[in-house]
Design a protein around this motif. Structure first.
Motif, PDB file in Angstrom:
ATOM      1  N   GLY A  85     -10.310   1.017   0.979  1.00 51.85           N
ATOM      2  CA  GLY A  85     -11.529   0.515   1.735  1.00 51.85           C
ATOM      3  C   GLY A  85     -12.710   0.244   0.848  1.00 51.85           C
ATOM      4  N   VAL A  86     -13.190   1.142   0.113  1.00 52.49           N
ATOM      5  CA  VAL A  86     -14.054   1.148  -0.991  1.00 52.49           C
ATOM      6  C   VAL A  86     -13.946  -0.324  -1.716  1.00 52.49           C
ATOM      7  CG1 VAL A  86     -15.220   1.709  -3.125  1.00 52.49           C
ATOM      8  CG2 VAL A  86     -14.544   3.364  -1.044  1.00 52.49           C
ATOM      9  N   LEU A  87     -12.863  -0.489  -2.266  1.00 49.16           N
ATOM     10  CA  LEU A  87     -12.345  -1.609  -3.142  1.00 49.16           C
ATOM     11  C   LEU A  87     -12.550  -2.818  -2.407  1.00 49.16           C
ATOM     12  CD1 LEU A  87      -9.640  -0.484  -5.358  1.00 49.16           C
ATOM     13  CD2 LEU A  87     -11.758  -0.851  -6.088  1.00 49.16           C
ATOM     14  N   VAL A  88     -12.005  -2.864  -1.131  1.00 55.56           N
ATOM     15  CA  VAL A  88     -12.187  -4.105  -0.334  1.00 55.56           C
ATOM     16  C   VAL A  88     -13.749  -4.417  -0.058  1.00 55.56           C
ATOM     17  CG1 VAL A  88     -11.922  -4.840   2.083  1.00 55.56           C
ATOM     18  CG2 VAL A  88      -9.845  -3.832   0.797  1.00 55.56           C
ATOM     19  N   ARG A  89     -14.412  -3.374   0.236  1.00 56.26           N
ATOM     20  CA  ARG A  89     -15.970  -3.676   0.372  1.00 56.26           C
ATOM     21  C   ARG A  89     -16.709  -4.275  -0.775  1.00 56.26           C
ATOM     22  NH1 ARG A  89     -15.980   1.066   3.242  1.00 56.26           N
ATOM     23  NH2 ARG A  89     -16.701   2.319   1.473  1.00 56.26           N
ATOM     24  N   LYS A  90     -15.989  -3.797  -1.722  1.00 56.61           N
ATOM     25  CA  LYS A  90     -16.552  -4.213  -3.137  1.00 56.61           C
ATOM     26  C   LYS A  90     -16.321  -5.651  -3.558  1.00 56.61           C
ATOM     27  CE  LYS A  90     -17.167   0.168  -5.516  1.00 56.61           C
ATOM     28  NZ  LYS A  90     -16.735   1.154  -6.533  1.00 56.61           N
ATOM     29  N   GLN A 130       0.811  -1.015  -0.067  1.00 55.68           N
ATOM     30  CA  GLN A 130      -0.068   0.055  -0.112  1.00 55.68           C
ATOM     31  C   GLN A 130       0.886   1.199  -0.047  1.00 55.68           C
ATOM     32  OE1 GLN A 130      -3.579  -0.454   2.558  1.00 55.68           O
ATOM     33  NE2 GLN A 130      -3.712   1.728   2.784  1.00 55.68           N
ATOM     34  N   ARG A 131       1.951   1.038   0.990  1.00 51.39           N
ATOM     35  CA  ARG A 131       2.808   2.457   0.860  1.00 51.39           C
ATOM     36  C   ARG A 131       3.375   2.953  -0.487  1.00 51.39           C
ATOM     37  NH1 ARG A 131       7.679  -0.130   0.913  1.00 51.39           N
ATOM     38  NH2 ARG A 131       8.551   1.939   0.970  1.00 51.39           N
ATOM     39  N   ASP A 132       3.524   1.553  -1.487  1.00 54.22           N
ATOM     40  CA  ASP A 132       4.283   2.150  -2.853  1.00 54.22           C
ATOM     41  C   ASP A 132       3.297   2.662  -3.665  1.00 54.22           C
ATOM     42  OD1 ASP A 132       6.759   0.957  -1.866  1.00 54.22           O
ATOM     43  OD2 ASP A 132       6.032  -1.039  -2.505  1.00 54.22           O
ATOM     44  N   LYS A 164       3.073   6.266  -3.633  1.00 52.80           N
ATOM     45  CA  LYS A 164       3.848   6.947  -4.271  1.00 52.80           C
ATOM     46  C   LYS A 164       3.535   6.821  -5.625  1.00 52.80           C
ATOM     47  CE  LYS A 164       7.378   5.824  -1.241  1.00 52.80           C
ATOM     48  NZ  LYS A 164       8.311   4.696  -0.898  1.00 52.80           N
ATOM     49  N   ALA A 165       2.991   5.822  -6.166  1.00 56.04           N
ATOM     50  CA  ALA A 165       2.482   5.407  -7.653  1.00 56.04           C
ATOM     51  C   ALA A 165       1.562   6.356  -7.868  1.00 56.04           C
ATOM     52  CB  ALA A 165       2.272   4.167  -7.799  1.00 56.04           C
ATOM     53  N   LEU A 166       0.784   6.401  -7.157  1.00 56.92           N
ATOM     54  CA  LEU A 166      -0.499   7.311  -7.311  1.00 56.92           C
ATOM     55  C   LEU A 166      -0.461   8.819  -6.981  1.00 56.92           C
ATOM     56  CD1 LEU A 166      -3.847   4.998  -6.658  1.00 56.92           C
ATOM     57  CD2 LEU A 166      -1.904   4.959  -8.382  1.00 56.92           C
ATOM     58  N   GLN A 167       0.444   9.275  -6.179  1.00 60.10           N
ATOM     59  CA  GLN A 167       0.597  10.580  -5.756  1.00 60.10           C
ATOM     60  C   GLN A 167      -0.308  10.947  -4.989  1.00 60.10           C
ATOM     61  OE1 GLN A 167       4.085  12.372  -7.064  1.00 60.10           O
ATOM     62  NE2 GLN A 167       3.089  13.058  -9.043  1.00 60.10           N
ATOM     63  N   VAL A 168      -0.816  10.254  -4.012  1.00 57.76           N
ATOM     64  CA  VAL A 168      -1.779  10.823  -3.323  1.00 57.76           C
ATOM     65  C   VAL A 168      -1.490  10.558  -1.684  1.00 57.76           C
ATOM     66  CG1 VAL A 168      -3.486   8.832  -2.518  1.00 57.76           C
ATOM     67  CG2 VAL A 168      -4.172  10.459  -4.351  1.00 57.76           C
ATOM     68  N   GLU A 169      -2.307  11.126  -0.949  1.00 56.94           N
ATOM     69  CA  GLU A 169      -1.963  11.059   0.547  1.00 56.94           C
ATOM     70  C   GLU A 169      -2.331   9.607   0.964  1.00 56.94           C
ATOM     71  OE1 GLU A 169      -0.481  13.117   2.544  1.00 56.94           O
ATOM     72  OE2 GLU A 169      -0.080  14.230   0.527  1.00 56.94           O
ATOM     73  N   ARG A 170      -1.541   9.228   2.146  1.00 59.38           N
ATOM     74  CA  ARG A 170      -1.789   7.957   2.692  1.00 59.38           C
ATOM     75  C   ARG A 170      -3.312   7.775   3.008  1.00 59.38           C
ATOM     76  NH1 ARG A 170       1.871   9.227   6.000  1.00 59.38           N
ATOM     77  NH2 ARG A 170       0.678   9.242   7.969  1.00 59.38           N
ATOM     78  N   ALA A 171      -3.930   8.823   3.532  1.00 55.68           N
ATOM     79  CA  ALA A 171      -5.396   8.654   4.256  1.00 55.68           C
ATOM     80  C   ALA A 171      -6.381   8.547   2.892  1.00 55.68           C
ATOM     81  CB  ALA A 171      -5.661  10.042   4.952  1.00 55.68           C
ATOM     82  N   THR A 172      -6.078   9.228   1.880  1.00 51.06           N
ATOM     83  CA  THR A 172      -6.878   9.038   0.556  1.00 51.06           C
ATOM     84  C   THR A 172      -6.948   7.646   0.335  1.00 51.06           C
ATOM     85  OG1 THR A 172      -6.181  11.325  -0.018  1.00 51.06           O
ATOM     86  CG2 THR A 172      -7.198  10.106  -1.584  1.00 51.06           C
ATOM     87  N   LEU A 173      -5.638   7.112  -0.030  1.00 50.87           N
ATOM     88  CA  LEU A 173      -5.698   5.763  -0.475  1.00 50.87           C
ATOM     89  C   LEU A 173      -6.245   4.729   0.271  1.00 50.87           C
ATOM     90  CD1 LEU A 173      -4.760   3.919  -2.665  1.00 50.87           C
ATOM     91  CD2 LEU A 173      -2.459   3.937  -1.502  1.00 50.87           C
ATOM     92  N   SER A 174      -6.070   5.117   1.557  1.00 50.27           N
ATOM     93  CA  SER A 174      -6.622   4.104   2.540  1.00 50.27           C
ATOM     94  C   SER A 174      -8.340   4.171   2.485  1.00 50.27           C
ATOM     95  CB  SER A 174      -6.587   4.867   4.182  1.00 50.27           C
ATOM     96  OG  SER A 174      -7.087   3.897   4.985  1.00 50.27           O
ATOM     97  N   ALA A 175      -8.823   5.440   2.167  1.00 52.05           N
ATOM     98  CA  ALA A 175     -10.470   5.426   1.727  1.00 52.05           C
ATOM     99  C   ALA A 175     -10.719   4.630   0.608  1.00 52.05           C
ATOM    100  CB  ALA A 175     -10.813   6.979   1.774  1.00 52.05           C
ATOM    101  N   ILE A 176      -9.730   4.886  -0.440  1.00 51.51           N
ATOM    102  CA  ILE A 176      -9.992   4.199  -1.782  1.00 51.51           C
ATOM    103  C   ILE A 176     -10.107   2.660  -1.723  1.00 51.51           C
ATOM    104  CG2 ILE A 176      -9.235   4.067  -3.953  1.00 51.51           C
ATOM    105  CD1 ILE A 176      -9.428   6.966  -4.277  1.00 51.51           C
TER     106      ILE A 176
END
Lengths: 123, 123
Positions: free
Chosen positions: B48-53, B29-31, B34-46
């Motif tokens: 979360g959605v994909l896991v729920r799906k 997840q940490r990599d 960097k790849a998406l150039q997004v904050e840790r918290a933002t990716l965490s949320a995203i």
DNA sequence: ACAATATTGTCAGATGGCTAACAAAAAAGC
DNA sequence: GCTTTTTTGTTAGCCATCTGACAATATTGT
């Protein structure tokens, strides 16, 4: 913009609403929707924030009671005068660059945007 | 992109996560941050959605228990195969345009971006 | 005049982005 | 070895954006 505006607790779209009201005077909410290129619901939320902060007033129109006129309050005008000039941002980004290169870049992006919009409409 | 992805109930960043997992295999997840150039918290949320799906799995690493490995599930791989090719978007936007003009536009924007980043860092 | 349609604003619920604060775990320093 | 610092992910709270549904009000059509 975010960075410059943060100390004033203003978002960029909130700033833009104030900008419009400062430069064009009181405006109908429906006209702002077109000016800001944003959905009705989005603007509604933003105006809500500005009204809660006491920076903007919503006055229902006398003849068409659906429409609401937006007007800056005294507090809004006061804040507006304190805000730094955001033109520096433009300078930082583009000053000294070749004007024709900039103009070309704008054309490229505009064309791409138009094509994509047409594509979405058709599909 | 939104328009193309909407029928599949996927947001653009969700798509990009799937893209990475499809092309680079399971990723920390940490990599991805960097790849998406997004904050840790933002990716965490995203995530979360994909896991729920049920499209992505989060597997805690054995040696470093802070880190989590992201892996596409079978359902995720199935969906990925159904997705249309987004290269059409690039074609619609830029096909037939002068390549040097496009390269110029990119340079202009990159320069402006770098300058603004430097400006924010200094101020 | 009255019914059907269009416009305007709001609400609810979703995505996606941020910061700030936190907990857990690992790494570094002493 | 134990304390401090750094890394990693999550949560909470905010802004901005969207769509879809709704209510109130105008406008249009017959």
């Amino acid at each position: 913009m975010e960075a410059v505006l943060r100390p004033y607790e203003l978002g960029t779209t909130q700033w833009y609403v104030l900008y419009q009201l400062a430069h064009c005077g009181p405006t109908m909410q429906r006209d702002l929707v077109k000016a800001l290129q944003v959905e009705r619901a989005t603007l509604s939320a933003i105006i809500g924030v500005l009204v809660r902060k006491g920076l903007v007033e919503q006055v229902p129109d006398r003849v068409d009671q659906r429409q609401k006129l937006l007007r800056m309050t005294a507090a809004g005008a006061r804040l507006w005068k304190e805000l730094p000039d955001l033109a520096v941002i433009h300078d930082v980004a583009f000053k000294g660059m070749d004007d024709t290169a900039i103009a070309n870049a704008i054309r490229v992006l505009q064309t791409a945007t138009e094509r994509l919009e047409k594509f979405i409409d058709r599909s």
